[in-house]
Scaffold this motif. Structure first.
Motif, PDB file in Angstrom:
ATOM      1  N   ARG A 190     -12.422  -0.182  -1.573  1.00 30.07           N
ATOM      2  CA  ARG A 190     -11.474  -0.747  -0.490  1.00 30.07           C
ATOM      3  C   ARG A 190     -10.636   0.130   0.130  1.00 30.07           C
ATOM      4  NH1 ARG A 190      -6.066  -3.194  -0.552  1.00 30.07           N
ATOM      5  NH2 ARG A 190      -5.735  -4.910   1.088  1.00 30.07           N
ATOM      6  N   VAL A 191     -10.442   0.085   1.505  1.00 30.12           N
ATOM      7  CA  VAL A 191      -9.330   0.892   2.238  1.00 30.12           C
ATOM      8  C   VAL A 191      -8.340   0.223   2.007  1.00 30.12           C
ATOM      9  CG1 VAL A 191      -9.062   2.200   4.384  1.00 30.12           C
ATOM     10  CG2 VAL A 191     -11.607   1.912   3.456  1.00 30.12           C
ATOM     11  N   THR A 192      -7.334   0.747   1.634  1.00 30.31           N
ATOM     12  CA  THR A 192      -5.868   0.205   1.538  1.00 30.31           C
ATOM     13  C   THR A 192      -5.372   0.327   3.226  1.00 30.31           C
ATOM     14  OG1 THR A 192      -5.053   2.364   0.908  1.00 30.31           O
ATOM     15  CG2 THR A 192      -5.491   0.774  -0.778  1.00 30.31           C
ATOM     16  N   LYS A 193      -4.607  -0.630   3.340  1.00 30.89           N
ATOM     17  CA  LYS A 193      -3.975  -0.492   4.583  1.00 30.89           C
ATOM     18  C   LYS A 193      -2.831   0.496   4.745  1.00 30.89           C
ATOM     19  CE  LYS A 193      -3.986  -5.488   4.966  1.00 30.89           C
ATOM     20  NZ  LYS A 193      -3.240  -7.025   4.913  1.00 30.89           N
ATOM     21  N   PRO A 194      -2.545   1.155   5.908  1.00 27.56           N
ATOM     22  CA  PRO A 194      -1.553   2.181   6.286  1.00 27.56           C
ATOM     23  C   PRO A 194      -0.328   1.550   5.476  1.00 27.56           C
ATOM     24  CG  PRO A 194      -2.893   1.975   7.998  1.00 27.56           C
ATOM     25  CD  PRO A 194      -3.261   0.810   7.220  1.00 27.56           C
ATOM     26  N   GLY A 195       0.480   2.250   4.590  1.00 25.89           N
ATOM     27  CA  GLY A 195       1.661   1.809   4.059  1.00 25.89           C
ATOM     28  C   GLY A 195       1.563   1.072   2.987  1.00 25.89           C
ATOM     29  N   GLU A 196       0.468   0.327   2.588  1.00 25.86           N
ATOM     30  CA  GLU A 196       0.105  -0.384   1.501  1.00 25.86           C
ATOM     31  C   GLU A 196       0.828   0.466   0.019  1.00 25.86           C
ATOM     32  OE1 GLU A 196      -2.958  -3.752  -0.366  1.00 25.86           O
ATOM     33  OE2 GLU A 196      -3.420  -2.313   1.177  1.00 25.86           O
ATOM     34  N   PHE A 197       1.449  -0.115  -0.758  1.00 25.48           N
ATOM     35  CA  PHE A 197       1.899   0.362  -1.938  1.00 25.48           C
ATOM     36  C   PHE A 197       2.780   1.675  -1.644  1.00 25.48           C
ATOM     37  CE2 PHE A 197      -2.660  -0.850  -3.201  1.00 25.48           C
ATOM     38  CZ  PHE A 197      -2.395  -1.955  -3.846  1.00 25.48           C
ATOM     39  N   GLY A 198       3.212   1.797  -0.281  1.00 28.79           N
ATOM     40  CA  GLY A 198       4.006   3.071   0.154  1.00 28.79           C
ATOM     41  C   GLY A 198       3.469   4.337   0.226  1.00 28.79           C
TER      42      GLY A 198
END
Length: 650
Positions: free
Chosen positions: A364-372
């Protein structure tokens, strides 16, 4: 010619070299190792081979069958031994059992007791041989990475299948691509490793299971004789006419052969292509990139594939690769990284069925800023459904290969390689679920290694809840690593530098520590688990760097307050200090300094360095270990670290 002697002679040559290595000491330098390897055949002249050689061969054959419980094909080891220049690696090679040292010492008695080394008037005693064999520093197979550090198997698909050579027993088989090309992803062969479900610390190389070199008529597919490059595979077990059959989907991306399928009657192959077109050079089928195939409880077969966009379909069981008549491909089975929502599919399809729920594992490609952190496809996620083709509900993250953590100020940081890819899946072994995935190390994306972590899996209220796995050094050693066993430095799960790391595909630039990739055919190295060979050292240990290992079980130290940490390393002549801490590299976050080593500008000798540790008495159970590198000289590596071990003070 006696085939048994053909098998035995290369072993004898190699083991005389091993004996010499022990005699010299494992701290020998690289030039001496190369000299020994070059001169090894000449040393045979110094060996007295008495009638005991026949007993030796008998023990070899006995140990082959008792150790591996497989049919002994006498000619199989010959090809491997000579092809690998006497190196000890084949699924039937006894000497891989050096890891089982107590058994090995008995098997080698007849041979070792005939050796008369230089200037010695009688053979080495049995007691001496036992001592030598048990003293060889070897690495456990339990920790991460759980395969030898020179092996590079990413994209792992784990399955528990019946052991075809040991009825009533089961083995875990790991199928993956093979990062052997070094300058690009994957390789031209696919191999399999396996382990008994009763001993996950003893992984066995089962050999090459598939290559795509020849067409249906036996002619070469490429004039060069090279095979197609094979990417992330999958395997499915089905029953046909009362017999178990295994289908391999090798993920061949060569034009016209993308849907290739191969068949075998054993989980360890060999596999033969079974879906050639009439031209004998191309294959038919619907499957595409990163294929995954799943058989449901009712016998129906489903396939999954895709890059950026996910596809699924019910397959025709008569072909195992084409869409079942009367059905159609389901596109966007879960939404793409380009679409709104949480799925954000990228690649790495895999399917498992857990308590009646269909669990789809993918990259999966995480969202920008997801998990910091910035967006990344270095994570595995899952979705679940009541049907093999959906609709699916997003479940969550399974593993973050960046090993995210927080620094002293509470900012989220990457404590491993910051940006790469991942691929893996789930397997239940002895009532424990494990997530198999891969790590990146070194300075390119082309040296990935198999990793594993336990996870908790629950199905409650119609939901599938899977805990996020921790990126650590434990692997199958879930009670923590034993500090009194020598550990290779390359199992580091935490490595940071003073200025972070920069990624520019396919390269990563580290400002500090990282694990260097090595291979069994590198100069001065070998396909051995012995720590005499410095595979995967931690290098570029600049001032401000930190490396860490999670976790060690300090109960093995029996509550003592003082001990020693022995580092096998090569300093680079830079004045500095290595600080040893537990739990955290920051005192403000609970870290505790337990020792340090001063390095002088004159230290350049590869050897073992002793660090006196104190304040260990309160450490019980599992704790992380950190090494901090300090120096007034910036951007220069203090040392290369090879392996280490704790030692109780006498």
């Amino acid at each position: 010619m006696n085939v048994n002697l053909i098998v035995a002679v290369p072993h004898i040559i190699h083991w005389y070299a091993v004996w010499l290595t022990i005699l010299i000491g494992y701290r020998q330098n690289a030039k001496l190792r190369r000299f020994q390897n070059f001169c090894c055949p000449l040393f045979i002249k110094q060996t007295v081979l008495s009638a005991n050689i026949f007993s030796y061969i008998f023990h070899i054959l006995l140990f082959y069958t008792s150790t591996f419980s497989s049919s002994y094909e006498i000619l199989a080891p010959v090809k491997t031994l000579w092809a690998q220049r006497y190196k000890i690696f084949d699924k039937n090679i006894l000497f891989l059992s050096l890891f089982n040292r107590k058994l090995a010492c008995f098997a080698f008695f007849p041979y070792f007791c005939t050796i008369k080394p230089f200037n010695m008037k009688r053979p080495i005693s049995t007691a001496a041989i036992i001592a030598l064999l048990l003293a060889i520093p070897t690495a456990s197979h339990s920790q991460n990475p759980f395969l030898p550090l020179w092996e590079h198997i990413p994209d792992g698909e784990p399955y528990v299948f019946d052991d075809p050579d040991k009825p009533g027993h089961k083995r875990v088989y790991l199928y993956g691509s093979h990062d052997a090309l070094r300058t690009e992803y994957c390789g031209r062969d696919q191999v399999v490793w396996s382990a008994s479900v009763d001993d996950l610390s003893n992984w066995r190389y089962d050999g090459i299971i598939f290559q795509s070199k020849k067409a249906a008529d036996g002619s070469l597919l490429h004039d060069s004789g090279k095979g197609d490059v094979l990417y992330a595979p999958d395997v499915v077990e089905v029953t046909e006419n009362g017999r178990k059959v295994y289908y391999l989907y090798p993920n061949n991306l060569e034009y016209g052969r993308q849907s290739m399928v191969a068949k075998s009657y054993r989980p360890d192959g060999p596999f033969e292509v079974c879906n050639w077109n009439a031209d004998g050079r191309t294959t038919f089928g619907c499957l595409g990139f990163d294929p995954a195939v799943f058989q449901d409880d009712d016998g129906r077969i489903y396939g999954y594939w895709g890059f950026s966009h996910s596809h699924g379909a019910e397959l025709d069981p008569t072909t195992m690769c084409s869409v079942k008549p009367g059905t159609e491909i389901k596109k966007e089975m879960v939404s793409s990284q380009e679409a709104e929502g949480d799925f954000r599919f990228y690649e790495a399809s895999s399917m498992r069925k857990i308590q009646g729920k269909y669990v789809f594992i993918y990259s999966r490609v995480t969202k920008p800023g997801e998990f910091g952190l910035p967006a990344s496809n270095y994570t595995l996620a899952y979705a679940y459904s009541d049907s093999p083709l959906g609709p699916f509900t997003y479940g969550g993250t399974l593993i973050d290969g960046r090993a995210r953590d927080t620094d002293e100020q509470g900012r989220v940081i990457c404590t491993a390689t910051s940006k790469c890819n991942t691929h893996g899946s789930l397997a239940q072994i002895n009532n424990q679920w494990y997530l198999f995935y891969h790590r990146h190390h070194d300075t390119t994306e082309y040296s990935r290694q198999a990793m594993v972590a336990p996870v908790d899996v629950k199905v409650e209220g119609g939901k599938v809840i899977i805990s996020e796995a921790e990126y650590n050094s434990e692997g199958f050693a879930t009670d923590g690593l034993n500090p009194l066993e020598r550990q290779p430095a390359g199992i580091a799960c935490y490595y940071t530098g003073p200025e972070g790391m920069q990624h520019n595909y396919p390269n990563t630039t580290f400002s500090g520590s990282y694990v260097k990739a090595t291979y069994k055919d590198d100069e001065g190295l070998d396909g051995s688990m012995s720590l005499n060979y410095h595979h995967a050292p931690v290098v570029n240990n600049t001032a401000g760097s930190t490396i860490g290992y999670k976790y060690f079980n300090f109960d093995h130290l029996n509550g003592i307050d003082e001990a020693q940490l022995i580092l096998c390393m090569k300093p680079h002549g830079i004045k500095g200090e290595i600080v040893i801490m537990t739990d955290s590299p920051w005192q403000s976050k609970g870290g505790k300094t337990v020792g340090s080593l001063q390095l002088s500008a004159n230290d350049t000798t590869e050897k073992e360095y002793e660090i006196n540790l104190s304040g260990l008495k309160g450490l019980k159970g599992k704790h992380a270990l950190f090494m901090l590198f300090k120096s007034d000289t910036k951007r220069a590596s203090l040392c290369d670290l090879y392996n280490f071990i704790f030692k109780k003070k006498e």
